[in-house]
Design a protein around this motif. Structure first.
Motif, mmCIF file in Angstrom:
data_model
loop_
_atom_site.group_PDB
_atom_site.id
_atom_site.type_symbol
_atom_site.label_atom_id
_atom_site.label_comp_id
_atom_site.label_asym_id
_atom_site.label_seq_id
_atom_site.Cartn_x
_atom_site.Cartn_y
_atom_site.Cartn_z
ATOM 1 N N TYR A 62 0.828 -1.109 -0.009
ATOM 2 C CA TYR A 62 -0.035 0.101 -0.126
ATOM 3 C C TYR A 62 0.891 1.329 -0.061
ATOM 4 O O TYR A 62 1.961 1.194 0.531
ATOM 5 C CB TYR A 62 -0.878 -0.060 1.399
ATOM 6 N N SER A 63 0.248 2.326 -0.604
ATOM 7 C CA SER A 63 1.241 3.592 -0.639
ATOM 8 C C SER A 63 1.074 4.256 0.826
ATOM 9 O O SER A 63 0.164 3.981 1.466
ATOM 10 C CB SER A 63 0.574 4.417 -1.669
ATOM 11 N N GLN A 65 0.160 7.155 1.322
ATOM 12 C CA GLN A 65 -1.276 7.940 1.260
ATOM 13 C C GLN A 65 -2.483 6.810 1.763
ATOM 14 O O GLN A 65 -3.393 7.459 2.612
ATOM 15 C CB GLN A 65 -1.493 8.694 -0.029
ATOM 16 N N ASP A 66 -2.425 5.625 1.056
ATOM 17 C CA ASP A 66 -3.509 4.826 1.690
ATOM 18 C C ASP A 66 -3.456 4.586 3.210
ATOM 19 O O ASP A 66 -4.420 4.459 3.832
ATOM 20 C CB ASP A 66 -3.304 3.382 1.033
ATOM 21 N N GLU A 69 -4.850 7.586 5.181
ATOM 22 C CA GLU A 69 -6.149 7.504 5.087
ATOM 23 C C GLU A 69 -6.985 6.571 5.965
ATOM 24 O O GLU A 69 -8.022 6.864 6.532
ATOM 25 C CB GLU A 69 -6.579 7.537 3.667
ATOM 26 N N LYS A 70 -6.370 5.284 5.896
ATOM 27 C CA LYS A 70 -7.038 4.645 6.818
ATOM 28 C C LYS A 70 -6.450 4.565 8.266
ATOM 29 O O LYS A 70 -7.389 4.318 9.210
ATOM 30 C CB LYS A 70 -6.474 3.083 6.465
ATOM 31 N N GLU A 96 -8.584 -2.469 7.733
ATOM 32 C CA GLU A 96 -8.940 -1.935 6.558
ATOM 33 C C GLU A 96 -8.102 -2.221 5.326
ATOM 34 O O GLU A 96 -8.253 -2.231 4.091
ATOM 35 C CB GLU A 96 -9.049 -0.290 6.433
ATOM 36 N N LEU A 97 -6.728 -2.348 5.580
ATOM 37 C CA LEU A 97 -5.719 -2.824 4.661
ATOM 38 C C LEU A 97 -4.981 -4.427 5.009
ATOM 39 O O LEU A 97 -4.426 -4.599 5.771
ATOM 40 C CB LEU A 97 -4.575 -2.096 4.701
#
Length: 178
Positions: A62-63, A65-66, A69-70, A96-97
Motif C-alpha cells: 500500500y502507498s 497515502q493509503d 487515510e485508513k 482496512e488494509l
C-alpha cells in the motif's frame, strides 16, 4: 459568676468562627490554585502537543497515502499527541488494509507520529470451487480470488456465511477447522 462563664463561652464561639473562616479561606485558595494549575496544564497540552508530522516506515504493498487515510490521522494539527488512541488506529489499519500484518505507532515529541508497518504474505487458498479466499498463517482473510491462480496450499472446505476481508476466516463446521 454567670456573667464570667458567658463571656468565656462567647470568646470560644468567636475563636471557633475565626478558625472555620480561616479553614474555608485556605480551602478556597487551594481549590483556586489547583484549578488554575490543571487549567493551565490542559491549555498547554492542547495548544502545544499537536500532530504536525506523520512518518510511515516499513514495506507494504500500500502507498503511504493509503495508510494515512485508513489511520484517520491528520498532520494539520487537529490531533493531539496525548489524547489519541493508538490501539484504535492500529486496528483500523490492520482491518482496512489486510495485507498489513503488524502496525506499531510511536510518538516522537514534540509533534511527530511514526507509523511502522510490516507486510502480510498469503499462505493458503481456502474455499470451494465457486468461492476462494487467500489467507495468511493466522487465518486472516487477505483477499477473495476467483480461481486457482496462485501456487499456494489449497484447501477445499465449506465456508461460513459473511466472510469479510481483513477478519479471521470462519469455517462452517468445527471439523473443517482441524
Amino acid at each position: 459568676m454567670r456573667d464570667g462563664k458567658q463571656k468565656v463561652s462567647g470568646a470560644k464561639k468567636h475563636r471557633r468562627r475565626l478558625r472555620v473562616r480561616r479553614l474555608i479561606l485556605v480551602l478556597l485558595i487551594f481549590v483556586l490554585v489547583v484549578g488554575f494549575f490543571i487549567g493551565g496544564l490542559y491549555y498547554a497540552v492542547s495548544k502545544f502537543l499537536k500532530v504536525n508530522n506523520i512518518v510511515v516506515c516499513g514495506s507494504s504493498m500500500y502507498s503511504e497515502q493509503d495508510i494515512l487515510e485508513k489511520s484517520s490521522l491528520k498532520d494539520d494539527g487537529s490531533n493531539n499527541m496525548i489524547f489519541m488512541s493508538f490501539r484504535r488506529i492500529e486496528e483500523n489499519i490492520k482491518t482496512e488494509l489486510p495485507y498489513i500484518k503488524d502496525v506499531q505507532l510511536y510518538r516522537s515529541y514534540p509533534d511527530t507520529v511514526i507509523i511502522e508497518v510490516s507486510p502480510d504474505e498469503p499462505f493458503a487458498q481456502i474455499g470451494t470451487a465457486e468461492e476462494k479466499y487467500l489467507v495468511d498463517e493466522d487465518m486472516k482473510i487477505l483477499s477473495k480470488v476467483s480461481e486457482t491462480e496462485y501456487d499456494y496450499l489449497e484447501i477445499d472446505t465449506q465456508l461460513a456465511e459473511g466472510q469479510k476481508i481483513g477478519r479471521k476466516f470462519e469455517f462452517k463446521e468445527d471439523k473443517s477447522r482441524e
